[in-house]
Design an enzyme around this catalytic site. Structure first.
Site, PDB file in Angstrom:
ATOM      1  N   ASP A   1      -9.039   2.212   2.729  1.00 50.74           N
ATOM      2  CA  ASP A   1     -10.415   1.748   2.549  1.00 50.74           C
ATOM      3  C   ASP A   1     -10.336   0.382   1.861  1.00 50.74           C
ATOM      4  O   ASP A   1      -9.253  -0.232   1.771  1.00 50.74           O
ATOM      5  CB  ASP A   1     -11.272   2.789   1.802  1.00 50.74           C
ATOM      6  CG  ASP A   1     -10.909   2.932   0.324  1.00 50.74           C
ATOM      7  OD1 ASP A   1      -9.965   2.250  -0.142  1.00 50.74           O
ATOM      8  OD2 ASP A   1     -11.569   3.728  -0.361  1.00 50.74           O
TER       9      ASP A   1
ATOM     10  N   CYS B   1      -6.203   4.628  -0.810  1.00 52.43           N
ATOM     11  CA  CYS B   1      -7.546   4.358  -1.318  1.00 52.43           C
ATOM     12  C   CYS B   1      -7.409   4.188  -2.824  1.00 52.43           C
ATOM     13  O   CYS B   1      -6.272   4.126  -3.329  1.00 52.43           O
ATOM     14  CB  CYS B   1      -8.554   5.429  -0.910  1.00 52.43           C
ATOM     15  SG  CYS B   1      -8.339   7.060  -1.619  1.00 52.43           S
TER      16      CYS B   1
END
Ligand code: RB5
Length: 142
Positions: free
Chosen positions: A8, A65
């Site tokens: 992400d 992430c």
């Protein structure tokens, strides 16, 4: 060897650096992550990588992430995925030797790039031990 990598917004920088490091080791890298720091939802990328590992499009996966937990939780919803979070080389070794993790998950906001790179290399260079660990991982799917 073909490795899929997803991330992400918290993992963009490490993803790019890891992809270069892996390519320099002769490993083909497929990018399933976002390439900008604009806020995104980690499940959108985790599901893409999980599907690629499940279908055999790539051999193994790496996911990044902020904490690693969002990616790990999402990836482990897929039956054929064993995603393991690692924040040290020893955990990176054990997650392959004992758990045969086919996706390595890294907490990008909590480890240095140097550590991330060392964990990836350790995980890749470690073989699965099999034996009692094979029996245990066979008991995981519901
Ligand atoms: C994004 O801010 C953050 O929530 C995400 O990267 C991850 O840590 C979620 O588990």
């Amino acid at each position: 060897m073909k490795i899929g990598i997803c991330n992400d917004h918290a993992g963009v920088e490490y993803k790019s650096k890891l992809a270069k490091m892996l390519s320099s080791r002769g490993i083909e890298v497929v990018n399933y992550g976002t390439d900008t720091e604009a806020s995104v939802d980690y499940p959108d990328y985790a599901h893409r990588l999980a599907s690629a590992v499940e279908s055999g499009e790539v051999d193994l996966g790496i996911a990044l992430c902020g904490t690693g937990n969002g990616m790990a939780i999402t990836l482990n919803h897929h039956k054929a995925i064993r995603a393991g979070l690692a924040w040290s080389c020893e955990i990176g070794r054990l997650v392959k030797a004992h758990n045969n993790a086919n996706v390595l998950v890294l907490p990008a906001r909590f480890i240095s790039y140097r550590m991330a790179s060392a964990i990836v290399r350790t995980w890749l260079d470690t073989p699965f031990e099999g034996g009692r660990h094979e029996r245990r991982i066979e008991k995981i799917p519901l």
